[in-house]
Design an enzyme around this catalytic site. Structure first.
Site, short mmCIF file in Angstrom:
data_model
loop_
_atom_site.label_atom_id
_atom_site.label_comp_id
_atom_site.label_asym_id
_atom_site.label_seq_id
_atom_site.Cartn_x
_atom_site.Cartn_y
_atom_site.Cartn_z
N SER A 70 0.79 -1.24 0.00
CA SER A 70 0.00 0.00 0.00
C SER A 70 0.82 1.28 0.00
O SER A 70 0.24 2.37 -0.05
CB SER A 70 -0.95 0.01 1.19
OG SER A 70 -2.02 -0.88 0.97
N LYS A 73 0.01 3.75 -2.64
CA LYS A 73 -1.06 4.74 -2.57
C LYS A 73 -0.57 6.19 -2.49
O LYS A 73 -1.37 7.11 -2.69
CB LYS A 73 -1.99 4.39 -1.41
CG LYS A 73 -2.83 3.16 -1.72
CD LYS A 73 -3.49 2.56 -0.49
CE LYS A 73 -4.28 1.30 -0.90
NZ LYS A 73 -4.61 0.42 0.23
N SER A 125 -6.05 3.14 4.37
CA SER A 125 -5.52 2.31 3.29
C SER A 125 -6.60 1.42 2.67
O SER A 125 -6.35 0.25 2.33
CB SER A 125 -4.36 1.45 3.80
OG SER A 125 -3.52 1.06 2.74
N LYS A 244 3.34 6.56 4.68
CA LYS A 244 2.33 5.57 4.34
C LYS A 244 2.86 4.18 4.64
O LYS A 244 4.00 3.84 4.31
CB LYS A 244 1.96 5.67 2.85
CG LYS A 244 0.85 4.71 2.43
CD LYS A 244 -0.50 5.15 2.98
CE LYS A 244 -1.59 4.13 2.70
NZ LYS A 244 -1.45 2.92 3.58
#
Length: 423
Positions: A70, A73, A125, A244
């Protein structure tokens, strides 16, 4: 019988020797690994980068491509910010509604504001939010991936390939070659540098990724949602302002983050940083990398005033007007006083080298302000700054017309002298 016994003894002896050689090879390999990774990081790949210049300050397999889960992202978010409108209404497709956990839990036809989905994407997420965003902004997941890959190329991230907007493990055949959804630690940190530093939507990105909690509803107002930021370093470590997390079975735990300490800005990226139950490995590695940067790297003023040599000019008109006189031209960086500065994040034992690249000679005509060379600053062999060098004056070319005019002037000179005496 003697031959059998002799064979067995030889076999045992060879096995022992091979065992010692193998053990030594493993020891040597371990020593080399320890030398490459003095911090003893858990991550399979890691990088510490100067966020302002992109220079790698510490790396471990930083150019090895791996799945990134993730952390994908951050690219999804910045593309959506640059190509979309925060007030857009986004409708969930069946494809988005079918995405696996972690998800928002949308149903087909449900609508949201794009801005709300970006908080869902970056704080919790949510995988379905990512697909909704991709389909809205790119027309399809494939169309959005094309935008992501183009941006990666624009940023010089040649070892990165996006297939999904949410970072789920994926592979795809392209031009007869099987490609994985993957990046390198170095590329991921560069993408982060863009998101927080040079993107025209960096302020919006920083606002979203720096938010601790966020509440929103769908457009119909029927369902409400609450998001909490999973970037624990925002509260665990002073100076961390964006980042992140990520996890998939193929990628393991991953993390990308940014820290500010005075004038200094660092970005880090971690890939393959443990698998369950080692969820906290990434925080340990992050602390080590940020701590290493803060301890070892400080800004130093490295600008040097340069007096550049004169450059000979062929076929140039001498200032004296005498053809036998040499013609040279002067060059300078043409910087204002406030521009004569170059601060670099450097370790104590690092030194900058400065070199000038100027032509041995030039051909007239030449014009003031014309670029003729460079002065380059290099750190550890890597170019960190290049200043253009400009001419400070014009030089006209000797032409047939100039020669005729000069001859006429020479013939006129004696008569002018006689006239002056007569007067």
């Amino acid at each position: 019988m003697k031959q059998v016994i002799l064979f067995i003894l030889c076999l045992v002896l060879c096995t022992g020797i091979c065992g010692r050689v193998t053990a030594q090879a493993e020891t040597d390999g371990q020593e080399q690994q320890n030398q490459k990774d003095e911090l003893g990081l858990y991550a399979q790949s890691a990088v510490l980068m100067d966020a302002k210049t992109g220079r790698i300050l510490y790396g471990k397999n930083e150019r090895v491509a791996r799945p990134m889960a993730s952390t994908t992202k951050i690219m999804t978010c910045i593309i959506a910010l640059e190509y979309g409108n925060l007030s857009d209404t986004v409708t969930a497709s069946q494809n988005a509604a079918a995405q696996p956990k972690v998800h928002l839990g949308v149903y087909k036809g449900q609508t949201f504001r794009l801005e709300d989905l970006l908080y869902s994407l970056m704080l919790e997420s949510h995988n379905d939010a990512a697909v909704m965003i991709a389909e809205h902004v790119g027309g399809s997941v494939e169309g959005f991936a094309a935008l992501m890959n183009q941006k990666a190329r624009d940023l010089g991230c040649g070892d990165t390939y996006f297939i999904t907007p949410n970072g789920l493990d994926a592979s795809k055949e392209e031009n007869g070659q099987m490609k994985e959804h993957s990046t390198t630690a170095a590329d991921l940190a560069r993408i982060m540098n863009y998101c927080i530093g040079t993107s025209p939507k960096k302020d919006e990105f920083l606002k979203i990724t720096g938010t601790q909690s966020y509440y929103f509803t769908d457009q119909e107002g029927k369902r409400s949602y609450s998001c909490q930021n999973h970037n624990a370093l925002l509260t665990m470590m002073s100076g961390v302002f964006s980042g992140k997390t990520g996890f998939t079975g193929g990628a393991g735990y991953s993390y990308v983050g940014a820290l500010e300490d005075g004038e200094r800005e660092f970005t880090i990226a971690l890939l393959g940083c443990g698998w369950p139950p080692h969820k906290t490995y990434k925080w340990s590695d992050a602390r080590k990398l940020f701590g290493y940067g803060k301890e070892h790297y400080q800004y130093r003023e490295v600008y040097q005033e340069k007096t550049l040599p004169e450059i000979p000019v062929e076929n140039g008109v001498p200032l004296s007007g005498n053809l036998g006189d040499p013609v040279v031209v002067h060059a300078d960086l043409n910087l204002k006083d406030e521009e004569k500065s170059l601060k670099l994040l450097m370790a104590e034992d690092e030194e900058v080298t400065v070199s000038e690249e100027l032509p041995d000679r030039l051909k007239a005509p030449l014009r003031k302000g014309q670029t003729v060379g460079t002065v380059t600053y290099r750190l550890q062999g890597e170019t960190v700054k290049t200043f253009p060098v400009y001419l400070t004056e014009d030089v006209e070319k000797i032409t047939f017309r100039w020669c005729i005019d000069r001859v006429i002037q020479l013939f006129r000179s004696p008569f002018s002298f006689v006239n002056d005496i007569a007067e």
